[in-house]
Write an enzyme that holds these catalytic residues in place. Structure first.
Site, short mmCIF file in Angstrom:
data_model
loop_
_atom_site.label_atom_id
_atom_site.label_comp_id
_atom_site.label_asym_id
_atom_site.label_seq_id
_atom_site.Cartn_x
_atom_site.Cartn_y
_atom_site.Cartn_z
N LYS A 1 -11.92 0.85 5.02
CA LYS A 1 -12.32 0.80 4.77
C LYS A 1 -13.86 -0.13 3.81
O LYS A 1 -14.98 0.10 5.23
CB LYS A 1 -11.24 -0.22 3.15
CG LYS A 1 -9.73 0.30 3.69
CD LYS A 1 -9.94 1.97 2.58
CE LYS A 1 -9.03 3.06 2.82
NZ LYS A 1 -7.01 2.39 2.55
N ASP B 1 -1.23 -6.97 6.30
CA ASP B 1 -2.31 -6.01 6.22
C ASP B 1 -2.83 -6.44 5.47
O ASP B 1 -3.57 -6.81 4.62
CB ASP B 1 -1.93 -5.20 5.35
CG ASP B 1 -2.95 -3.42 4.88
OD1 ASP B 1 -4.04 -3.97 5.51
OD2 ASP B 1 -2.41 -2.65 4.82
N TYR C 1 1.07 -1.77 -0.37
CA TYR C 1 -0.25 -0.20 -0.09
C TYR C 1 0.62 1.02 0.01
O TYR C 1 2.00 1.41 0.53
CB TYR C 1 -1.10 -0.10 1.22
CG TYR C 1 -1.76 1.46 1.34
CD1 TYR C 1 -2.82 1.30 0.87
CD2 TYR C 1 -0.91 2.30 2.51
CE1 TYR C 1 -3.85 2.99 0.65
CE2 TYR C 1 -2.71 3.56 2.76
CZ TYR C 1 -3.41 3.52 1.69
OH TYR C 1 -3.61 5.05 2.05
C1 LIG Z 1 -6.55 2.16 3.21
C2 LIG Z 1 -5.58 1.63 3.25
C3 LIG Z 1 -4.17 1.75 4.70
C4 LIG Z 1 -4.55 3.38 5.59
O1 LIG Z 1 -5.80 3.70 5.80
P1 LIG Z 1 -6.18 4.99 6.14
O2 LIG Z 1 -7.09 4.36 6.79
O3 LIG Z 1 -6.64 5.76 4.86
O4 LIG Z 1 -4.78 6.06 7.55
C5 LIG Z 1 -3.45 0.98 4.84
N1 LIG Z 1 -3.29 -0.46 4.50
C6 LIG Z 1 -4.27 -0.67 2.80
C7 LIG Z 1 -4.62 -1.36 2.53
C8 LIG Z 1 -5.35 0.28 2.28
O5 LIG Z 1 -5.74 0.33 1.56
#
Ligand SMILES: *Cc1c(COP(=O)(O)O)cnc(C)c1O
Length: 386
Positions: free
Chosen positions: A202, A177, A105
Site C-alpha cells: 500500500k 497494523d 482488515y
Molecule cells: C492490504 C492490507 C493487509 C494485507 O497486506 P497484503 O500485502 O495484501 O498481504 C493487511 N492490513 C491492512 C490494513 C491492509 O490494508
C-alpha cells in the site's frame, strides 16, 4: 552508520543506504543472487541466503524502515499477510490467546477465524475505542493486544495510547497494523508500541506494482520473528526489495498530498445532499477526530461513505466515475474505489459484517495523486447520475 539526520523525509532518502556507496551507485543496486559465498559464518541464520532475509537489499531496507518509524529494528516480508501471520505465530502459540480489535482488515480477520482455531490460538475481540471494557477479555493465557491505527473500512481510531499502557500493565506485546496511517502520519514506537506491521503493498511502496510487508519495532522481538520467517519462508525477493526501497523515497510527498486531497474530498462529500455519511477522521464531526488530531500528523488518504440511495446508488455511482478505478487495494498513485462487502470483506459472513457496521452499500475510497479538483468534478458528475 546512518547520517545524523532529523527529518523523516531525509531519513526516507538516506537512512540505511550502504556506506560507502556500492561502486559509487547513487541508488541501491539489486543483488539478484539467492546465495552468497560462505565466509566462515558460525550459525545457520548467519548464512547469506534470500530466505534468511539478510541479503544487502534486505539489510538496507531493514535499516531504512527502522529509522523511518524511530524504532530499533525492522524486517521485510513477502506480503502484508506474511508480516501479520509470522508475527502473530511468533508471539502466540497453542493454548494461548490474544485480544484483537473487533473490526479488522478482512485478511487478518480471516486468519483469526479460519486458521487460528486449527492451531489452538484463541482471539478475544474487543471494542478498541473503549479501554474500560478490555479488562474482562484478559486471561492468564493472553499474550498480545492487536489493533489497527485506522480501521478498515470504517476509519475508526482505536484508543492507541491506552493500548500501549494496557499492554505494559499486563505484560502483553502491543501490536498495531499501521498500514492505513503510514509512518508519515503515525509512528507507533513513539507512543510505545512494541511492533508495527505494514502491508508494504500500500503506501510504503505506493505504486500498486508489488505485494510486500514489514514488521518494525523492538529488536528482541524482530529477531524472533525473523527466525519464524526463515522457517515458514514468507521472505521478500530482492527485486521486490528494490521496488519497495524505490517507492519509499517518495512516501513523504505522496502521503502529504493524499492527506491534503482527502480532507477536501471528505468535506465535499459530507455536504452533498445524496451522501448519507462520510467516515474520515479528519472531519470535525467524526468520533475519532480528537484522538486522530492528538496522535497523527495527518488524517490519511482513506475514507468510506454511504449514499442515501444505498446499494443500488453505490453501484451506479462507481460505474459512473471516470477517474478512480474500481479495484481493491489502496495507497497507490491512482485513486481506487471499492465496495468492501464485495471485495476486502466479502469473506466475512453477512451477519458479522452487519454487526461490524459494514453496510452492503458502503463505498471505500483510496485517494491517489490526481488533481483534487478533477476528482471532485468526477464525483459531482457521478452523484448527479445516481
Ligand atoms: C492490504 C492490507 C493487509 C494485507 O497486506 P497484503 O500485502 O495484501 O498481504 C493487511 N492490513 C491492512 C490494513 C491492509 O490494508
Amino acid at each position: 552508520m546512518d547520517k545524523p539526520t532529523k527529518g523523516i523525509d531525509t531519513r526516507l532518502i538516506h537512512a540505511g543506504e550502504p556506506e560507502p556507496r556500492i561502486e559509487g551507485a547513487v541508488t541501491m543496486p539489486i543483488f539478484q543472487s539467492s546465495t552468497f559465498e560462505y565466509r566462515g559464518e558460525d550459525s545457520y541464520y548467519a548464512l547469506r541466503y534470500i530466505r534468511l532475509n539478510n541479503t544487502p537489499n534486505h539489510v538496507a531496507l531493514h535499516r531504512k524502515l527502522a529509522a523511518i518509524e524511530g524504532a530499533e529494528a525492522a524486517l521485510v516480508t513477502a506480503s502484508g499477510m506474511a508480516a501479520i501471520t509470522t508475527t502473530l505465530m511468533t508471539i502466540a502459540g497453542a493454548g494461548e490467546r490474544m485480544m484483537a480489535q473487533d473490526c479488522l482488515y478482512g485478511g487478518t480477520h480471516d486468519v483469526m477465524r479460519l486458521e487460528f482455531p486449527r492451531m489452538n490460538i484463541a482471539v478475544d475481540y474487543i471494542d478498541a475505542t473503549n479501554a474500560a471494557s478490555w479488562r474482562e477479555s484478559l486471561t492468564p493465557q493472553t499474550r498480545a493486544i492487536y489493533v489497527e491505527t485506522i480501521s478498515n473500512p470504517l476509519m475508526q481510531v482505536a484508543d492507541l495510547r491506552a493500548t500501549t499502557e494496557f499492554a505494559r500493565a499486563h505484560g502483553l506485546v502491543s501490536i498495531i497494523d499501521n498500514t492505513f496511517a503510514s509512518p508519515i502520519n503515525f509512528r507507533p514506537a513513539e507512543i510505545g508500541f512494541d511492533l508495527s506491521l505494514h502491508s508494504g503493498t500500500k503506501y510504503l511502496n505506493g505504486h500498486s506494482d508489488i505485494v510486500a510487508g514489514a514488521v518494525i519495532g523492538r529488536a528482541d522481538l524482530i529477531e524472533k520473528i525473523n527466525r519464524t520467517l526463515s522457517h515458514f519462508g514468507g521472505s521478500m525477493d530482492p527485486h521486490a526489495c528494490f521496488l519497495l526501497h524505490r517507492g519509499l523515497k517518495t512516501l513523504g510527498v505522496r502521503v502529504r498530498y493524499q492527506n491534503a486531497s482527502a480532507i477536501q474530498i471528505a468535506r465535499y462529500l459530507s455536504t452533498h445532499a445524496k451522501v448519507a455519511a462520510v467516515n474520515y477522521p479528519g472531519l470535525e464531526g467524526n468520533v475519532g477526530h480528537l484522538r486522530a488530531r492528538e496522535l497523527f500528523d495527518g488524517f490519511g488518504g482513506m475514507m468510506s461513505f454511504e449514499l442515501r440511495g444505498g446499494v443500488e446508488a453505490a453501484a451506479k455511482f462507481i460505474s459512473s466515475l471516470t477517474i478512480p478505478i474500481s479495484a481493491p487495494s489502496l495507497g497507490g498513485v491512482e485513486s481506487l474505489i471499492t465496495q468492501p462487502a464485495k471485495t476486502s470483506h466479502s469473506g466475512m459472513p453477512p451477519t458479522e459484517r452487519e454487526r461490524a457496521g459494514i453496510s452492503e452499500g458502503l463505498i471505500r475510497l483510496s485517494v491517489g495523486l490526481e488533481a483534487t479538483e478533477d476528482l471532485i468534478t468526477d464525483f459531482a458528475r457521478a452523484l448527479d447520475a445516481c
